[in-house]
Design an enzyme around this catalytic site. Structure first.
Site, mmCIF file in Angstrom:
data_model
loop_
_atom_site.group_PDB
_atom_site.id
_atom_site.type_symbol
_atom_site.label_atom_id
_atom_site.label_comp_id
_atom_site.label_asym_id
_atom_site.label_seq_id
_atom_site.Cartn_x
_atom_site.Cartn_y
_atom_site.Cartn_z
ATOM 1 N N CYS A 85 30.668 0.752 -12.259
ATOM 2 C CA CYS A 85 30.934 -0.353 -13.541
ATOM 3 C C CYS A 85 31.773 0.150 -14.739
ATOM 4 C CB CYS A 85 29.502 -0.921 -13.472
ATOM 5 S SG CYS A 85 28.638 -1.598 -12.161
ATOM 6 N N HIS A 338 30.295 -9.961 -14.321
ATOM 7 C CA HIS A 338 30.696 -8.733 -14.339
ATOM 8 C C HIS A 338 31.582 -8.501 -13.201
ATOM 9 C CE1 HIS A 338 30.540 -4.415 -14.527
ATOM 10 N NE2 HIS A 338 29.664 -4.242 -13.839
#
Length: 396
Positions: A85, A338
């Protein structure tokens, strides 16, 4: 520690960021064109002026062709990078060090992810071969373990923990409601959040970041050249990246109330930037609030609150827009969702707006004009097996 780094040697001189949303009418190509186009325009450069490109994406494309095709780049090096991420931050880190080394004069970091119409609820992890003994819990389940661990260690009641997490979510949704680039633009009261049913451990849906498409881009040059592109550059004061060894998953002493990789990367970035007291010196922080308890732990791991006190600081409003250290003034992952490859650069984009005085009045940080440093924090992985990135950015 602190003997390395690129303090004040590299500057961000142009940025772009799409709205993070359900972009049913835009594919990867269109997202990349929108983000890079805005960045080119803000730095007053063309795609041919950029010497090299770094593209961060987890699963929305393989190789540099993912960027070179839509931009029609000719004879340019394009490197595709991935680091969980923290992929967008990794693109920025590599572009910045390439410029600092003297290898290139102008570099661009781009992050993108397109997941909403993939057929999955989020990223579909590549089937990496393993011995069959890896964990099978979801990300929400893994991070939900933070809640009872923190409550037990610091003697916080279940009711207070629920209220603290609701306040974090409410704060970020309130900020996102004022941001036209956010995925979710509606304020939600703490009372309503507290009443939500649990879906993973003690976490409700509103404790979890959403799934979104998006892209962001940054143009970096050597600091001494920044004046050719903008009169308001953002200097890179420190960049730190740490990959853990995954030992937390098998260490019986690991208690889920800290992320060691975050502690280490933050200390390194602060040393590079010469920061002694981050709570007093930072104007703002963009942190990786993939889940509400993550933001709670990060306040302590990043040195923004003393151990065992972040929950009290949240309830006191310390990290709200009008608090003494605004955290996630753009709405964070909670309001933006996200898109993995883009989130790290989206955080930098908010620092770009706030420190340059370009954030709208209703979302301007309380510290604007009195402090000139911002931090971005981007993590990947899970408690016990994590990568962590921290940047320190500032105005000249």
């Amino acid at each position: 520690m602190g003997s390395h780094g690129i303090k004040d040697r590299v500057a961000v001189v142009g940025m772009g960021c799409t709205r993070f949303a359900e972009h049913w009418d835009m594919g990867v190509d269109e997202l990349l064109l929108a983000a890079t186009g805005e960045a080119f325009g803000s730095a007053n450069v063309s795609k041919d002026d950029v010497d090299a490109y770094w593209l961060g994406t987890a699963q929305s494309g393989m190789s540099g062709l993912t960027l070179s095709r839509p931009l029609r780049l000719h004879d340019k090096p394009v490197s595709r990078v991935e680091n969980y991420c923290a992929t967008g931050s990794e693109a920025l880190r590599q572009a910045a060090y390439a410029v600092a080394s003297g290898a290139y004069d102008i570099a661009m970091a781009v992050g993108v992810e397109k997941v909403k119409d993939s057929g999955y609820s989020g990223l579909n992890a590549f089937p990496i071969p393993n011995d069959g003994t890896q964990r099978t819990l979801t990300a929400a389940a893994m991070f939900s373990m933070v809640v009872p661990a923190y409550a037990r260690r610091y003697r916080v009641s279940d009711e207070d923990m629920r209220l603290v997490l609701a306040r974090i979510a409410a704060k970020n949704h309130a900020n996102g409601a004022r941001n036209p680039r956010a995925q979710f633009r509606r304020e939600i009261t703490g009372e309503r959040l507290c009443a939500m049913p649990a879906v993973a451990g003690g976490l409700s849906v509103f404790d979890c970041a959403g799934v979104a498409d998006g892209a962001a881009a940054a143009i970096v040059v050597r600091a001494e050249d920044a004046g050719r592109f903008t009169d308001k550059p953002l200097l890179i004061k420190g960049l730190s990246f740490v990959a853990g060894d995954g030992g937390g998953l098998t260490d019986p002493s690991y208690d889920y109330t800290t992320f060691p990789e975050v502690v280490t990367s933050a200390a390194d970035a602060y040393a590079q930037a010469g920061i002694v007291s981050p709570r007093d010196e930072l104007a703002m922080a963009e942190v990786h609030d993939c889940f509400t308890p993550t933001e709670l732990i990060l306040m302590e791991d990043l040195g923004l609150a003393e151990r065992g006190t972040a929950w009290k600081e949240v309830l006191a409003g310390s990290f709200e827009l009008d608090g003494d250290l605004p955290v996630n003034p753009d709405g964070g992952l909670k309001a933006f969702g996200h898109p993995v490859g883009a989130s790290g650069l989206r955080m930098v984009f908010e620092a770009w707006l706030q420190l340059r005085g370009e954030a709208p009045a209703d979302r301007r940080i309380s510290t604007y004009g009195s402090r000139s440093l911002a931090m971005t924090h981007n993590l990947g992985g899970y408690p016990g097996e994590m990568v962590s990135f921290v940047s320190i950015l500032g105005t000249p």
